[in-house]
Write an enzyme that holds these catalytic residues in place. Structure first.
Site, PDB file in Angstrom:
ATOM      1  N   GLY A 120     -59.412  -7.267 -37.215  1.00  0.00           N
ATOM      2  CA  GLY A 120     -59.226  -8.411 -38.131  1.00  0.00           C
ATOM      3  C   GLY A 120     -57.484  -8.044 -38.699  1.00  0.00           C
ATOM      4  O   GLY A 120     -57.151  -8.858 -38.678  1.00  0.00           O
TER       5      GLY A 120
ATOM      6  N   SER B  11     -64.091  -9.568 -37.395  1.00  0.00           N
ATOM      7  CA  SER B  11     -64.111  -7.554 -37.228  1.00  0.00           C
ATOM      8  C   SER B  11     -65.423  -7.463 -36.524  1.00  0.00           C
ATOM      9  O   SER B  11     -66.142  -8.313 -36.909  1.00  0.00           O
ATOM     10  CB  SER B  11     -63.600  -7.977 -37.877  1.00  0.00           C
ATOM     11  OG  SER B  11     -63.066  -5.726 -37.450  1.00  0.00           O
TER      12      SER B  11
ATOM     13  N   CYS C 105     -58.823   1.021 -46.797  1.00  0.00           N
ATOM     14  CA  CYS C 105     -57.447   1.345 -46.776  1.00  0.00           C
ATOM     15  C   CYS C 105     -56.187   1.252 -46.608  1.00  0.00           C
ATOM     16  O   CYS C 105     -55.240   1.044 -46.916  1.00  0.00           O
ATOM     17  CB  CYS C 105     -57.558   0.028 -44.862  1.00  0.00           C
ATOM     18  SG  CYS C 105     -58.264  -1.638 -44.897  1.00  0.00           S
TER      19      CYS C 105
END
Ligand SMILES: Cc1ncc(COP(=O)(O)O)c(C=O)c1O
Length: 382
Positions: free
Chosen positions: A72, A202, A328
């Site tokens: 992604g 993704s 993240c």
């Protein structure tokens, strides 16, 4: 540990057995380079072609319009940077939302530093884009709008078709990129019919392998590549193709539910989410941040007064794995996304994300709620 429950499927998922088998099979039996002219190479090329077709069919687009990337993040970077490089003489204006994944948000920060004019569309407290504001932001100078379909922290679903129509009506030359990483397989989209130009997906969010993804590029959309080399993937993404990853992604896509305008979300998952939503609503200390009609796999809630990270580790000690916000991003100031939605600092600092998959049972969710209540009572003592 008595029991382990993984409720962090928006961060990443466990690969399906079919996916693992396809990856191993490709590693062991189809390791030739698909660009090699011998028969062995042709075998790998066949996997590439067949996988591209299966993924394109699921997206409702032509195989030629799908290229493979490393995931992604790369798809988002290629789409956005690729447009700014290819159309820089057409205009210098870009539009995005304040709740994009960091792979989009950080790129727009970089582009702004490089002199691009970047506008951010307003969102409401549930993270829904203000469509009137978007319409007003679009000018003749706008070459690209990038707005995700499903938000990774809140699960908010944007009206992507409507957004696309607004953009094209105001400026037909402006491109529209959608980060579809959290939407793919969870919410309906019809890229063949909608005026969307670029769509990122993704593998590891749909029980496929990590390090593989794809970008849909509508015919007639030019991108300048980010990676130069042997000219693979229609000259847009050089580098020997990741055949094991691609074969694994294909198997994961085969298992996705068939969605339609009428059946527009994964029904099984939606039922589980609704079950959890109702249980969370009964907890006095909890306040739900996600919209009731959100993506079927994500619920975000806060426990004001208890830091998200503290609760995350308390649940971890009981074998339950969830997220504070996006896996993240660092959340020293709470969640960037929840802050952008205008919710309080207390809510932002205590935000937790539970993300489901089809293997989670109602019994697992009962256990999660029971444990959550116990940990709230325990942490309230301090
Ligand atoms: C909405 C969204 N976009 C992009 C990405 C990045 O995808 P990848 O991990 O495949 O680079 C993620 C992953 O967290 C995501 O949730």
């Amino acid at each position: 540990m008595e029991r382990e429950i993984y409720l962090d499927n928006a961060a990443t998922t466990k690969a399906l057995p079919e996916v693992t088998a396809a990856v191993v099979d490709a590693l062991e039996k189809s390791y030739a380079n698909p660009s090699s002219l011998h028969r062995f190479g042709l075998k790998s090329e066949k996997i590439l072609k067949k996988s591209r077709k299966i993924i394109a069919d699921y997206l409702g687009v032509k195989a030629k319009e799908v290229i493979f990337t490393s995931g992604g993040t790369e798809s988002n970077n290629l789409a956005i940077r690729g447009i700014t490089k290819a159309y820089k003489n057409r205009g210098r204006h870009l539009i995005t939302s304040p709740i994009e994944h960091s792979s989009v948000a950080e790129l727009f920060n970089a582009l702004e530093n490089e002199g691009w004019q970047v506008d951010t569309v307003n969102v409401d407290q549930g993270g829904h884009v203000d469509l009137e504001h978007l319409r007003n932001l679009i000018t003749e100078e706008t070459i690209l709008v990038s707005i995700m379909q499903v938000n990774n922290e809140l699960g908010t679903i944007q009206p992507t078709k409507k957004i696309a129509e607004i953009i094209k009506k105001k400026n037909p030359l402006s491109f529209f990129h959608v980060d579809g990483v959290q939407a793919f397989g969870k919410t309906y989209s019809n890229l063949g019919q909608w005026p969307v130009d670029l769509y990122s997906i993704s593998g590891h969010k749909i029980q496929g392998p990590k390090g593989i993804g794809a970008l849909y590029i509508k015919k007639g959309t030019n991108l300048t590549p980010l990676i130069y080399g042997g000219g693979q993937e229609s000259n847009l993404r050089s580098g020997t193709e990741n055949i094991p990853g691609i074969a694994g992604l294909r198997e994961a896509v085969k298992k996705l539910p068939q969605l339609s305008a009428a059946e527009n979300t994964d029904k099984d998952l939606s039922k589980k989410r609704e079950y959890l939503f109702n249980l969370l609503q009964e907890i006095e200390e909890a306040v739900i941040n996600s919209p009731a009609a959100g993506a079927p796999h994500i619920i975000n809630f806060s426990l004001p007064g208890i830091k998200g990270e503290t609760m995350l580790h308390a649940l971890e000690s009981q074998g339950i794995y969830i997220s504070t916000s996006s896996a993240c991003s660092s959340d020293k100031q709470g969640s960037r996304i929840i802050n952008a939605c205008g919710l309080s600092q207390k809510r932002s600092e205590s935000a937790l994300r539970v993300s489901l998959n089809n293997t989670i049972t109602n019994d697992d969710l009962d256990y999660f709620i029971k444990t959550l209540k116990e940990q709230i009572d325990f942490l309230k003592l301090f």
